[in-house]
Motif scaffolding. Structure first.
Motif, mmCIF file in Angstrom:
data_model
loop_
_atom_site.group_PDB
_atom_site.id
_atom_site.type_symbol
_atom_site.label_atom_id
_atom_site.label_comp_id
_atom_site.label_asym_id
_atom_site.label_seq_id
_atom_site.Cartn_x
_atom_site.Cartn_y
_atom_site.Cartn_z
ATOM 1 N N LEU A 94 0.829 -1.212 0.000
ATOM 2 C CA LEU A 94 0.000 0.000 0.000
ATOM 3 C C LEU A 94 0.862 1.259 0.000
ATOM 4 O O LEU A 94 0.341 2.357 0.135
ATOM 5 N N GLY A 95 2.158 1.106 -0.097
ATOM 6 C CA GLY A 95 2.991 2.298 -0.245
ATOM 7 C C GLY A 95 4.003 2.519 0.867
ATOM 8 O O GLY A 95 5.043 3.093 0.642
ATOM 9 N N HIS A 96 3.721 2.083 2.107
ATOM 10 C CA HIS A 96 4.650 2.378 3.194
ATOM 11 C C HIS A 96 4.915 1.144 4.031
ATOM 12 O O HIS A 96 4.007 0.362 4.288
ATOM 13 N N GLN A 99 2.537 0.040 7.015
ATOM 14 C CA GLN A 99 1.177 0.534 6.784
ATOM 15 C C GLN A 99 0.180 -0.605 7.014
ATOM 16 O O GLN A 99 0.431 -1.750 6.650
ATOM 17 N N ALA A 100 -0.962 -0.278 7.643
ATOM 18 C CA ALA A 100 -1.973 -1.297 7.921
ATOM 19 C C ALA A 100 -2.610 -1.738 6.615
ATOM 20 O O ALA A 100 -3.302 -0.963 5.966
ATOM 21 N N TRP A 101 -2.334 -2.997 6.222
ATOM 22 C CA TRP A 101 -2.812 -3.449 4.910
ATOM 23 C C TRP A 101 -4.085 -4.269 5.020
ATOM 24 O O TRP A 101 -4.663 -4.667 4.023
ATOM 25 N N MET A 102 -4.517 -4.585 6.248
ATOM 26 C CA MET A 102 -5.741 -5.363 6.378
ATOM 27 C C MET A 102 -6.920 -4.415 6.558
ATOM 28 O O MET A 102 -6.780 -3.330 7.107
ATOM 29 N N GLY B 63 4.460 3.563 8.195
ATOM 30 C CA GLY B 63 3.009 3.546 8.158
ATOM 31 C C GLY B 63 2.404 4.765 7.494
ATOM 32 O O GLY B 63 1.187 4.971 7.542
ATOM 33 N N GLY B 64 3.223 5.602 6.865
ATOM 34 C CA GLY B 64 2.696 6.787 6.189
ATOM 35 C C GLY B 64 2.337 7.925 7.130
ATOM 36 O O GLY B 64 1.609 8.836 6.752
ATOM 37 N N TRP B 65 2.824 7.868 8.384
ATOM 38 C CA TRP B 65 2.480 8.929 9.341
ATOM 39 C C TRP B 65 3.400 10.119 9.153
ATOM 40 O O TRP B 65 4.383 10.283 9.872
ATOM 41 N N GLY B 66 3.087 10.965 8.209
ATOM 42 C CA GLY B 66 3.924 12.099 7.865
ATOM 43 C C GLY B 66 3.676 13.292 8.766
ATOM 44 O O GLY B 66 3.001 13.195 9.789
#
Lengths: 155, 514
Positions: A94-96, A99-102, B63-66
Motif C-alpha cells: 500500500l505504499g509504506h 502501513q496497515a494493509w488489512m 506507516g505513512g504517518w507524515g
C-alpha cells in the motif's frame, strides 16, 4: 528443580497440567486484545513464558510440555521476529513500510484492527520464546557455577 | 529537493530478515548462515550504491504517518527515516566494509561452532548501524545505537575465553553508561520541547525554545555518550580490550564502522544539525581530538600485540576526525568526514590482515612473526597496502585526508593543532614501518616454514579494500567533491551561515504524504 529434571511432586504436576492450558489461553487473550485493553504482545508473551517456566519447574527440563518448547526456542523466537517483519513489510503493497494493509473492522471488537492483532501475536511469540530462553540460560549458568561444589555437599 | 523514499526501511529490514533466517534455519540448513550474511550485505551494497546515485533528501514515514499541521507550522509525530548526503556516505561505507567482512568470515570462521548465532549478531549489528544512519528522530537514533551496541557486546564475547568475556563486560558497562547518558540527554530535550523528531527539534532549538541551562546539560550528556562510543581519549578505556578480543571480521566491523556510525556520525548529526555547535563545543572537540591523537599513538608504541596496536591507532585516528570537526569551516567538516571514511576502509583492511596473520603464524605478537611475504604474498600485499594508507603515504587515501585536515587547520589559523597533527602522523608512520618490517619482511621464523597462502576468500576482501583505499585517494576530485562534499554540505553549508539546518527541516516537513 531436583536432580536431573524429575520435577516436583505429583500434586504440583497435576495442578500445573490444568492451569497451564489456562495460562496459555490467558496469554493469547492478553496479546490478541492488546489494541483494546491493557496488555499486548509483550505482556502476553511474558504470561506464556511464565507458564512454560512453571511447567519446567513442575515436570523438570527433560520431560513434559516444556521439552518441545525449549528445544525449538531459538527457532520460535526467530519465527516471531520474521513474522513481525513480514506483516510490516506487506505494508509496502500500500505504499509504506508498517502501513496497515488489512481492512479495518467495526470498533471495539477483536477484528477492529486485525493488523495490530497480527503484530501483537508476532511479539507474543518473540517475547515468550525470548524470556523462556533467558530462563533456561540462567538455569544453565546456575548449574555451571554449582558444578564444583557438588562433591562436598549432599544434594 | 525531496523524493519518495519509501524503500528506505529496506536498509534495516534486509539485514534483520537475514539474521533471523540464520537462526530459523539452524536445524535445517546450518551451512546457509554465512551465505545469507554475504547475500544480505551484497543486497545492501546494491541499495547503498543506488542511494548514493540519487540526490537531495529522501524521507520515509513508517506507516505513512507524515508531518501534521500544528499551529502555524508542522510537526512529525510518526517515525521518520531520512536519507541525506551524510547518511549516504556512511551507508555506502557500512555496505563496503560489511561485504568484505562477510566474505572474509566464510572461511575464517569455518572451524568454529555456534555460527548461526554469530551471523544473527553480525546482521543485527549491520541493521542497528543502518538504522542509526537513517533515523530521523532522536529516540530511534538511541534505539538503533542500542541494537548495534548490544550486538557488538555479544560479538566481542563470541570466543568464550576469560579475556574475551572480561573485555566484553568492560565494554558493556562503559557502553551502557554512554547509552544512558544519550537517553538522559534526549529526555532533557524532550522535556523542554515535547518533540523528538530531529527536524522539529532543530527548528525549536534554533528558535530558542530550549532554555540555555537545559541545552548545555543535554549537550554535555551527548558529548559523554557519543565520545565514549567514538572512544575519544578520556573515554577510550574499553576499546583496546574490546576490539582485539573479537574475531577478525568483527574487529574490522567495530573499528572500521561502529565507532564511526555510533560515534562520529551521531555526534555530527546531533550537534551540527540539532543542538548547534558554538565556540566552546569546537574547543572541546579540538581538545578531545588532540588528546586522542597523541594518547592513542603513544600508547600504541609500547604494544607488541598487533591487534592492540591497531586498536590504539583507532583512538588516534578518531582524534584527527574530532580535531577537524572542531574547525569552523566547511573544509574542516569535509576533511573530517573524508578521514572517517578513509579510516573505515584502511582500518578494516588492517584488522582483516591481522586476522590472516594470526591464522598463518598462530600468534598476534609482532616479535614472533616475520617473513610472511615469502610464504603468503597476497596476504602480505594486503597488509602492506593498508599500512601505507594509515601511515599517510602519498598515493593512498590516508595521505589526502590528513593533508586536507592540515590545510583546513592552517587556513583556520590553528597552527599549534596543525603541528600536533603532523607530529602524530609522523609517529603513525613510524609505528607502521615497524609493523611492516616485523610482520611481513625480515627473516622467516623456522616454525613458519610450512605456512601456506590462505584461501582466496580471505585475501581478496583485503585486497579489494586496499584498491578502494588507492581509488578514493586517486579519484579524490570525484570522491571529495561528490559523495564526501555532499555529506559535508548536508550538515554545514559552504560559506557562512547555517542554512544546512533549514534545508533539512524544509526537506522533512515538505515531504507530506497523501
Amino acid at each position: 528443580m531436583r536432580e536431573d529434571g524429575d520435577g516436583l511432586s505429583v500434586i504440583v504436576q497435576v495442578v500445573t497440567r490444568w492451569i497451564l492450558v489456562l495460562i496459555v489461553v490467558y496469554g493469547l487473550a492478553v496479546a490478541s486484545f492488546g489494541h483494546l485493553t491493557p496488555g499486548g504482545g509483550f505482556a502476553g508473551g511474558v504470561v506464556i513464558a511464565c507458564g512454560f517456566v512453571l511447567a519446567t519447574l513442575a515436570f523438570g527440563g527433560r520431560s513434559g510440555p516444556a521439552r518441545a518448547f525449549h528445544r525449538r526456542v531459538a527457532q520460535l523466537e526467530a519465527a516471531g521476529a520474521l513474522a513481525f517483519l513480514g506483516v510490516a513489510a506487506l505494508g509496502w503493497t500500500l505504499g509504506h513500510f508498517m502501513q496497515a494493509w488489512m481492512p479495518r473492522g467495526s470498533g471495539l471488537t477483536l477484528a477492529s484492527a486485525p493488523f495490530l492483532v497480527l503484530l501483537n501475536l508476532a511479539i507474543l511469540l518473540k517475547v515468550g520464546a525470548g524470556l523462556f530462553a533467558g530462563f533456561m540460560v540462567l538455569v544453565l549458568f546456575d548449574r555451571l557455577t554449582d558444578a564444583p561444589r557438588e562433591g562436598e555437599g549432599g544434594a | 529537493m525531496t523524493g519518495m523514499g519509501s524503500y528506505l526501511p529496506l536498509f534495516v529490514v534486509l539485514p534483520l530478515a537475514a539474521g533471523f533466517l540464520c537462526l530459523l534455519l539452524k536445524g535445517v540448513a546450518p551451512r546457509a548462515a554465512p551465505w545469507l550474511s554475504v547475500v544480505s550485505m551484497l543486497g545492501l551494497l546494491a541499495l547503498a550504491g543506488s542511494a548514493v546515485g540519487g540526490g537531495g533528501t529522501e524521507v520515509a514515514f513508517a506507516g505513512g504517518w507524515g508531518p501534521r499541521a500544528f499551529g502555524d507550522g508542522a510537526f512529525v509525530a510518526g517515525i521518520a527515516l531520512v536519507l541525506d548526503g551524510l547518511s549516504r556516505l556512511f551507508l555506502l561505507l557500512v555496505a563496503l566494509v560489511g561485504t568484505a567482512a562477510a566474505i572474509y568470515a566464510l572461511r575464517y570462521l569455518a572451524p568454529e561452532p555456534g555460527r548461526p548465532l554469530y551471523h544473527l549478531l553480525f546482521n543485527l549489528l549491520v541493521a542497528g548501524m543502518n538504522g542509526a544512519l537513517l533515523a530521523g528522530d532522536l529516540f530511534n537514533l538511541y534505539v538503533f545505537v542500542e541494537v548495534a551496541s548490544l550486538a557488538s557486546y555479544g560479538l566481542v564475547a563470541y570466543r568464550p575465553g576469560g579475556t574475551e568475556v572480561e573485555a566484553a563486560f568492560k565494554y558493556l558497562v562503559l557502553g551502557t553508561v554512554a547509552s544512558t547518558g544519550i537517553l538522559l540527554g534526549i529526555a532533557t530535550l524532550y522535556a523542554a520541547t515535547g518533540m523528538l523528531n530531529m527536524a522539529d527539534l532543530a527548528a525549536a532549538i534554533a528558535a530558542g525554545a530550549v532554555p540555555r541551562p537545559a541545552l548545555a546539560f543535554a549537550a554535555g550528556l551527548f558529548v559523554l555518550g557519543f565520545a565514549t562510543k567514538t572512544a575519544a581519549m578520556p573515554f577510550h578505556a574499553w576499546l583496546p580490550d574490546a576490539h582485539p578480543s573479537a574475531p577478525a571480521p568483527i574487529s574490522a566491523m567495530l573499528s572500521g564502522l561502529l565507532i564511526k556510525t555510533l560515534g562520529i556520525y551521531a555526534l555530527v548529526r546531533v550537534f551540527f544539525l540539532v543542538v548547534g555547535v558554538d565556540e566552546r563545543m569546537r574547543l572541546l572537540l579540538t581538545l578531545l581530538g588532540c588528546l586522542s591523537m597523541w594518547g592513542g599513538v603513544l600508547l600504541a608504541q609500547a604494544q607488541d600485540d598487533l591487534k592492540r596496536i591497531l586498536a590504539f591507532h583507532s583512538v588516534s585516528q578518531m582524534g584527527y576526525v574530532l580535531v577537524a570537526l572542531g574547525i569552523d569551516s566547511w573544509l574542516g567538516v569535509a576533511a573530517a568526514l573524508f578521514h572517517a571514511v578513509n579510516h573505515g576502509l584502511f582500518k578494516s583492511a588492517l584488522f582483516l590482515s591481522a586476522g590472516s596473520l594470526e591464522r598463518l603464524s598462530g600468534t598476534r605478537r609482532l616479535s614472533e612473526m616475520g617473513g610472511i611475504f615469502q610464504r603468503a604474498p597476497a596476504t602480505a600485499v594486503g597488509l602492506v597496502g593498508s599500512c601505507l594508507s594509515i601511515a599517510g603515504v602519498p598515493p593512498f587515501n590516508g595521505f589526502w585526508s590528513k593533508l586536507l585536515i592540515l590545510i583546513a587547520l592552517v587556513s583556520a589559523g590553528q597552527y599549534l593543532v596543525a603541528l600536533l597533527a603532523a607530529g602524530a602522523a609522523l609517529m603513525t608512520l613510524v609505528t607502521f614501518v615497524k609493523v611492516q618490517r616485523k610482520a611481513v619482511f625480515g627473516p622467516l621464523p623456522a616454525r613458519l616454514a610450512a605456512a601456506r597462502e590462505l584461501p582466496a576468500t580471505m585475501y581478496l576482501p583485503v585486497l579489494a579494500l586496499v584498491v578502494l583505499c588507492l581509488l578514493s585517494g586517486l579519484l579524490w576530485p570525484v570522491g571529495v567533491d561528490g559523495v564526501v562534499g555532499a555529506a559535508a554540505s548536508a550538515v554545514r553549508a559552504p560559506g557562512e551561515g547555517g542554512s544546512a539546518v533549514e534545508q533539512y527541516v524544509e526537506a522533512v516537513h515538505g515531504s507530506r504524504t497523501p
